[in-house]
Design a protein around this motif. Structure first.
Motif, short mmCIF file in Angstrom:
data_model
loop_
_atom_site.label_atom_id
_atom_site.label_comp_id
_atom_site.label_asym_id
_atom_site.label_seq_id
_atom_site.Cartn_x
_atom_site.Cartn_y
_atom_site.Cartn_z
N HIS A 13 0.81 -1.22 0.00
CA HIS A 13 0.00 0.00 0.00
C HIS A 13 0.85 1.27 0.00
CE1 HIS A 13 -3.04 -2.96 1.16
NE2 HIS A 13 -3.83 -2.17 0.47
N GLY A 14 2.08 1.18 -0.44
CA GLY A 14 2.90 2.36 -0.67
C GLY A 14 3.74 2.84 0.49
N CYS A 15 3.82 2.09 1.56
CA CYS A 15 4.65 2.49 2.69
C CYS A 15 6.07 1.98 2.48
CB CYS A 15 4.09 1.94 3.99
SG CYS A 15 2.47 2.62 4.36
N VAL A 26 10.79 1.91 11.78
CA VAL A 26 9.94 3.03 11.42
C VAL A 26 9.60 2.93 9.94
CG1 VAL A 26 9.73 5.55 11.32
CG2 VAL A 26 10.97 4.47 13.20
N TYR A 27 8.30 2.94 9.64
CA TYR A 27 7.81 2.93 8.27
C TYR A 27 7.11 4.25 8.01
CZ TYR A 27 8.88 -1.65 6.44
OH TYR A 27 9.55 -2.72 5.94
N VAL A 28 7.14 4.70 6.76
CA VAL A 28 6.56 5.98 6.40
C VAL A 28 5.69 5.83 5.16
CG1 VAL A 28 8.57 6.69 5.03
CG2 VAL A 28 7.12 8.41 6.02
N ASN A 29 4.59 6.58 5.15
CA ASN A 29 3.74 6.70 3.97
C ASN A 29 4.00 8.10 3.45
OD1 ASN A 29 1.77 6.96 2.06
ND2 ASN A 29 0.14 6.10 3.31
N ARG A 30 4.82 8.22 2.43
CA ARG A 30 5.25 9.54 1.96
C ARG A 30 4.12 10.33 1.32
NH1 ARG A 30 10.57 9.56 2.94
NH2 ARG A 30 11.73 7.63 2.71
N THR A 31 3.17 9.66 0.68
CA THR A 31 2.07 10.40 0.05
C THR A 31 1.17 11.04 1.10
OG1 THR A 31 0.74 8.40 -0.11
CG2 THR A 31 2.05 8.99 -2.03
N ALA A 32 0.97 10.36 2.22
CA ALA A 32 0.13 10.91 3.29
C ALA A 32 0.95 11.69 4.32
CB ALA A 32 -0.62 9.78 3.99
N ARG A 33 2.28 11.64 4.19
CA ARG A 33 3.19 12.31 5.13
C ARG A 33 2.97 11.83 6.56
NH1 ARG A 33 4.09 18.49 3.39
NH2 ARG A 33 5.95 17.94 2.24
N CYS A 53 -1.88 0.67 10.74
CA CYS A 53 -2.45 0.94 9.43
C CYS A 53 -3.25 2.24 9.44
CB CYS A 53 -3.33 -0.22 8.98
SG CYS A 53 -2.36 -1.69 8.57
N LYS A 54 -3.98 2.49 10.51
CA LYS A 54 -4.75 3.73 10.63
C LYS A 54 -3.81 4.93 10.67
CE LYS A 54 -8.17 6.04 13.48
NZ LYS A 54 -8.96 5.97 14.71
N ASP A 55 -2.72 4.82 11.42
CA ASP A 55 -1.75 5.91 11.51
C ASP A 55 -1.11 6.21 10.16
OD1 ASP A 55 -2.28 6.11 14.18
OD2 ASP A 55 -0.43 5.11 14.84
N LEU A 56 -0.89 5.17 9.35
CA LEU A 56 -0.26 5.35 8.04
C LEU A 56 -1.29 5.58 6.94
CD1 LEU A 56 2.51 2.62 8.26
CD2 LEU A 56 2.82 5.10 8.31
N GLN A 57 -2.55 5.60 7.29
CA GLN A 57 -3.65 5.83 6.36
C GLN A 57 -3.67 4.83 5.21
OE1 GLN A 57 -3.49 9.97 5.22
NE2 GLN A 57 -4.25 10.63 7.21
#
Length: 63
Positions: A13-15, A26-33, A53-57
């Motif tokens: 899902h892009g993380c 630490v994982y990051v979802n760059r599109t959702a910042r 998952c909720k935190d990373l949208q």
């Protein structure tokens, strides 16, 4: 839920991996910042997996 299954779900899902801490990754979802820490345990509680998952949208696992 197995940790590696959660990491695969996040990657699908892009993380992306950001860095390693002493006892967390630490994982990051760059599109959702957004960023979230994932404990380095073999098993991760289902509630915690949903929270990450909720935190990373991203959609929750199994949904």
């Amino acid at each position: 839920m197995k940790r590696r299954d959660l990491l695969r779900h996040l990657a699908r899902h892009g993380c992306a991996f950001l860095r390693e801490g002493r006892s967390h990754t630490v994982y990051v979802n760059r599109t959702a910042r957004k960023a979230a820490t994932i404990p380095r345990h073999n098993e991760i509680n289902q509630d915690l997996a949903r929270k990450i998952c909720k935190d990373l949208q991203v959609p929750r696992p199994g949904a």
